[in-house]
Scaffold this motif. Structure first.
Motif, mmCIF file in Angstrom:
data_model
loop_
_atom_site.group_PDB
_atom_site.id
_atom_site.type_symbol
_atom_site.label_atom_id
_atom_site.label_comp_id
_atom_site.label_asym_id
_atom_site.label_seq_id
_atom_site.Cartn_x
_atom_site.Cartn_y
_atom_site.Cartn_z
ATOM 1 N N PRO A 148 0.763 -1.226 -0.089
ATOM 2 C CA PRO A 148 -0.033 -0.017 0.041
ATOM 3 C C PRO A 148 0.776 1.267 0.019
ATOM 4 O O PRO A 148 1.971 1.450 0.466
ATOM 5 C CB PRO A 148 -0.882 0.033 1.296
ATOM 6 N N THR B 17 -10.880 -13.377 10.930
ATOM 7 C CA THR B 17 -12.025 -13.171 11.967
ATOM 8 C C THR B 17 -13.428 -13.122 11.293
ATOM 9 O O THR B 17 -14.442 -13.724 11.739
ATOM 10 C CB THR B 17 -11.926 -11.938 12.661
ATOM 11 N N LEU B 18 -13.421 -12.591 10.172
ATOM 12 C CA LEU B 18 -14.775 -12.287 9.398
ATOM 13 C C LEU B 18 -15.137 -13.839 8.967
ATOM 14 O O LEU B 18 -16.219 -14.335 9.116
ATOM 15 C CB LEU B 18 -14.654 -11.452 8.433
ATOM 16 N N GLU C 178 -1.204 -6.757 13.428
ATOM 17 C CA GLU C 178 -2.703 -7.105 14.266
ATOM 18 C C GLU C 178 -3.570 -6.125 13.700
ATOM 19 O O GLU C 178 -4.765 -6.600 13.490
ATOM 20 C CB GLU C 178 -2.201 -7.052 15.605
ATOM 21 N N GLN C 179 -3.364 -4.782 13.658
ATOM 22 C CA GLN C 179 -4.501 -4.046 13.396
ATOM 23 C C GLN C 179 -4.900 -4.028 12.140
ATOM 24 O O GLN C 179 -6.135 -3.404 11.715
ATOM 25 C CB GLN C 179 -3.895 -2.468 13.739
ATOM 26 N N GLN C 180 -4.281 -4.777 11.070
ATOM 27 C CA GLN C 180 -4.593 -4.939 9.740
ATOM 28 C C GLN C 180 -5.454 -6.335 9.627
ATOM 29 O O GLN C 180 -5.847 -6.620 8.544
ATOM 30 C CB GLN C 180 -3.777 -5.065 8.752
ATOM 31 N N ARG C 181 -5.491 -7.115 10.582
ATOM 32 C CA ARG C 181 -5.979 -8.309 10.522
ATOM 33 C C ARG C 181 -7.815 -8.462 10.259
ATOM 34 O O ARG C 181 -8.088 -7.724 11.302
ATOM 35 C CB ARG C 181 -5.561 -9.492 11.657
ATOM 36 N N ILE C 182 -8.111 -8.966 9.468
ATOM 37 C CA ILE C 182 -9.717 -8.944 9.338
ATOM 38 C C ILE C 182 -10.373 -10.224 8.916
ATOM 39 O O ILE C 182 -11.296 -10.475 9.221
ATOM 40 C CB ILE C 182 -10.081 -7.557 8.512
ATOM 41 N N TYR C 183 -9.652 -10.817 7.886
ATOM 42 C CA TYR C 183 -10.558 -11.587 6.930
ATOM 43 C C TYR C 183 -10.700 -12.950 7.792
ATOM 44 O O TYR C 183 -11.687 -13.596 7.822
ATOM 45 C CB TYR C 183 -9.769 -12.147 5.719
#
Lengths: 433, 358
Positions: free
Chosen positions: A132, A211-212, A204-209
């Motif tokens: 990014p 979890t979802l 850690e603050q970018q982890r999302i998928y």
């Protein structure tokens, strides 16, 4: 052979003669076996022609587009197709080789060509997915070098922007220099590659998928269980009531089923929001104070309530159709042999409903896993599902490769589930109606 | 019989293709589409005889990109956001537009000097400037009314739930401004980890009292229902609710987020000449001023400002409701498309991760 009269081939068999000759033949003397094969082939061909329109339809509108979409999840030639020379340099050198003059020349030539062809944005977008903040490096450099560039390339490029010397950038460009990539799948699992190409977890603050995905499957399981608990008694009632009354009840099941999804979701919003009907009634009754209104929507609770209601008919209908065929004499026999009503239910009645339950659970779970509108409207932040993320990549960030990778993982998970179900229960036990 | 049927179908298809010229314009629907139909399309059809079909999309950039990728472009003109216009232009999906081709202002100022800064891009021409603003329900606060972005985060003094859009682009800046940052340092802060942390820390303070909205119609509805007492929303929609529907809303212009909508023409548009004619016609001084009669979005040309008059009810003066009015611009954050082209993906992921964690 109870229904021999209905068998179209039976005529041939009954008119077959020549029993004495040892070989069965038809009336006009042809071997019976061959005539049978021919007639069956014709019937099969006719059947195939009848389903042909559907087959073509499915192929054109379903298989091909889905295939194309899924291809994007691992095939993205945004960089390799528009930066051929530097891609060739990557192909010739080992990972970790620092860029030499040949590499810088190749990069500069490609940048100029790509800027002139107005494809530099595609290149930048592709690299930005993996690193990014780099898109503008490509587009702004492209704007400056359009029409040509003078050597020495390394010095000039570094002068335009010193980020061109970043080893991480070169590592990411190497990754993108072949059209085939696993990076979108890695990103779908909150993984990324570092400078050396090793796979690691993202910050850690970018982890999302992950979890979802977990939340999507967990909520779908909860919703499936709830539809079972709520739907089973209703289906039973429907199946055992006299026809006239059960038809009336059936309408109550079907009416919401026929109502638009959007209407039902927004009705739940009207009912459940803090200034909504349910809260108003509770306050009016004095159960809660005016300032303690319950938060029942725009969170996980809202998603579960609305989706359970919307998916309930998909559980009730297959259960009902199976229950209606269960002969009540079995339970009566069990009771007459001394079983308590609970034992009779558990050992005689319930096992017979399993095909319907299996079908209902499969339907509800698979529909829930892919649900989009309802969680988007009532889910808030904690009730968001993976499909909302796919939609965001499709329409918001326009990163279709990422959307395809997430969708492919979802599809894969559902197929695995189907396979497990087949192994445990057997798909031929599925009864939809 | 079968042959006749196929033939007649084919012929009717041909006949359809040969009718008077048509133009497909893809826009956002709703009140905004109405304003474009009234201000641009009707006079354009009257002048040229070309029928304009309006097609609504959630975000017209999505069908635009899909059509270009599929090699089957059916839209002639698309109305999209700046960051998408720049991105699609860099990707070679759009026709370049030379500002010299655009009509000059009535006093002769060339178009290049007449549009507001940023309104002319390589492949795009802005038609409106619009704002994301804070709006509150006046019946919900007895005593003092909120006046600043900081009040949005002050749930002690101004109790009630808040409404915010579910994306980082239109939330992080507000948190920074409420936290005391000046409008012009927002992007410098967002480019650093500390700045982003600061924005999320501020958002944390109202996270459990926030309703997240996605479509533009939602915040106005939430405000009208009393589900939230204060929310951010698109200024045209709030104006519409205030004036046309008489809702007790008020706008706080502090910390406005200013955006532009742009007209673009995709490569391989079916009617490129007519599309260019439409684009020139729609973005001239008079047409942009006319649009302000139907919706509270500011014209992208400076020469249009003095022509902006009354709302279609013929009573309400439009100028003070424009996101480009002096009061509205005082502490406004201008959209930075380059920043978002670079950082949208990363910040969106971080934002979603923040949302998902409780």
């Amino acid at each position: 052979m109870a229904n021999a009269a209905l068998d179209p081939h039976a005529a041939i068999a009954t008119t077959a003669s020549g029993v004495g000759s040892g070989l069965l033949t038809t009336e006009d003397g042809k071997p019976l076996a061959r005539a049978l094969v021919r007639s069956q082939r014709r019937a099969r061909k006719r059947a195939f022609l009848l389903v042909l329109p559907l087959l073509v339809f499915i192929l054109v509108t379903f298989v091909v587009p889905i295939g194309q979409m899924l291809t994007r999840s691992f095939h993205n030639d945004g960089f390799s197709a528009n930066m051929p020379q530097v891609s060739a340099w990557f192909a010739e050198t080992e990972r970790g080789t620092p860029p030499d003059e040949a590499a810088w020349t190749a990069l500069a030539t490609d940048l100029v060509a790509s800027a002139d062809a107005r494809s530099i944005g595609v290149v930048g977008t592709r690299i930005n997915y993996d690193m990014p903040g780099t898109r503008s490096l490509f587009t702004s450099t492209g704007r400056q070098v359009r029409g040509g560039m003078e050597p020495p390339y390394q010095a000039n490029l570094l002068e335009i922007n010193e980020d061109w010397g970043d080893p991480r950038l070169w590592s990411v460009m190497r990754e993108a220099s072949t059209p085939l990539t696993a990076n979108f799948y890695l990103a779908s699992m909150d993984r990324t590659r570092d400078e050396t190409g090793a796979i690691q977890q993202v910050e850690e603050q970018q982890r999302i998928y992950a979890t979802l995905f977990w939340r999507t499957f967990w909520l779908s399981a909860v919703i499936t269980a709830l539809t079972f608990i709520l739907g089973f008694p209703i289906a039973h009632l429907l199946a055992t009531l006299p026809m006239r009354r059960s038809n009336l009840l059936m309408i109550l099941v079907l009416l919401p089923f026929w109502t638009s999804l959007l209407v039902r979701t927004t009705s739940w919003m009207v009912l459940l929001q803090q200034q909504g009907v349910v809260n108003d009634i509770l306050v009016w009754l004095g159960v809660i104070g005016g300032s303690q209104r319950l938060q029942m929507i725009y969170n996980q609770t809202g998603t579960i309530i609305a989706m359970t209601h919307i998916l309930l008919p998909f559980m009730i209908l297959p259960l009902y159709s199976v229950m209606r065929t269960i002969n009540p004499t079995y339970v009566r026999a069990a009771r007459s042999l001394g079983a308590t009503s609970w034992t009779a239910f558990r050992r005689v009645y319930f096992p017979q409903t399993l095909p319907g339950l299996g079908a209902g659970a499969m339907l509800v779970f698979i529909l829930a896993v892919g649900y989009y509108i309802t969680p988007a409207l009532v889910g808030g932040s904690s009730g968001m599902l993976i499909s909302n993320m796919i939609a965001q990549h499709m329409t918001g960030t326009l990163n279709w490769s990422m959307a395809a990778a997430l969708a492919a993982l979802l599809l894969g998970a559902v197929l695995v589930l189907y396979w497990v179900y087949d192994r445990l229960v057997g798909v031929d036990n599925l009864k939809l109606g | 019989m079968k042959t006749t049927l196929i033939l007649s179908t084919a012929l009717s298809g041909l006949a359809f293709g040969a009718t008077a010229q048509e133009l497909n314009v893809v826009s956002w629907g709703g009140a905004y589409e109405v304003s474009q139909v009234e201000a641009y399309n009707k006079p354009f059809t009257a002048e040229t005889g070309i029928t304009v079909n309006m097609i609504a999309a959630d975000n017209p950039a999505t069908p635009l990109r899909a059509q270009v990728e599929a090699g089957n472009v059916t839209g002639d003109v698309f109305d999209i956001e700046v960051s998408d216009a720049i991105r699609l232009c860099d990707e070679g999906a759009l026709v370049e537009i030379d500002p010299a081709m655009l009509p000059a202002a009535p006093d002769g100022t060339p178009a290049a000097d007449d549009f507001v800064p940023g309104a002319l891009q390589d492949c795009a021409v802005a038609n409106i400037v619009w704002g994301t603003v804070i709006a509150y329900n006046t019946t919900k606060f007895e005593g003092e009314a909120p006046t600043t972005a900081a009040d949005f985060f002050d749930t002690e003094t101004y109790p009630g739930q808040r409404g915010l859009p579910r994306n980082p682009k239109r939330t992080l800046y507000l948190a920074l401004i409420a936290d005391g940052a000046a409008a012009d340092e927002v992007y410098d802060l967002l480019a650093t980890d500390e700045g982003v942390d600061r924005a999320f820390a501020k958002l944390d303070t109202i996270k459990d009292q926030t309703v997240w909205w996605e479509a533009g119609a939602q915040p106005v509805q939430l405000l009208a229902d009393g589900e939230v007492t204060m929310t951010t929303a698109y200024n045209g929609r709030v104006f519409d609710a205030m004036v046309a529907e008489d809702q007790p809303f008020e706008i706080i212009w502090d910390g406005q987020y200013m955006d532009m909508d742009m007209f673009v023409i995709p490569v391989d548009a079916p009617n490129p000449e007519a599309a260019m004619e439409y684009l020139k016609f729609a973005t001239d001084t008079q047409r942009l001023a006319d649009q302000a009669r139907y919706i509270a979005y500011g014209p992208a040309r400076m020469s249009s400002a003095s022509l902006v008059g009354l709302y279609q009810d013929d009573e309400t003066e439009m100028a003070p409701h424009m996101p480009t009015s002096p009061a509205a611009l005082e502490n406004a954050v201008l959209d930075d498309p380059e920043f978002w082209a670079d950082h949208a993906a990363e910040l969106t992921e971080r934002f979603n991760s923040w949302l998902a964690s409780s």
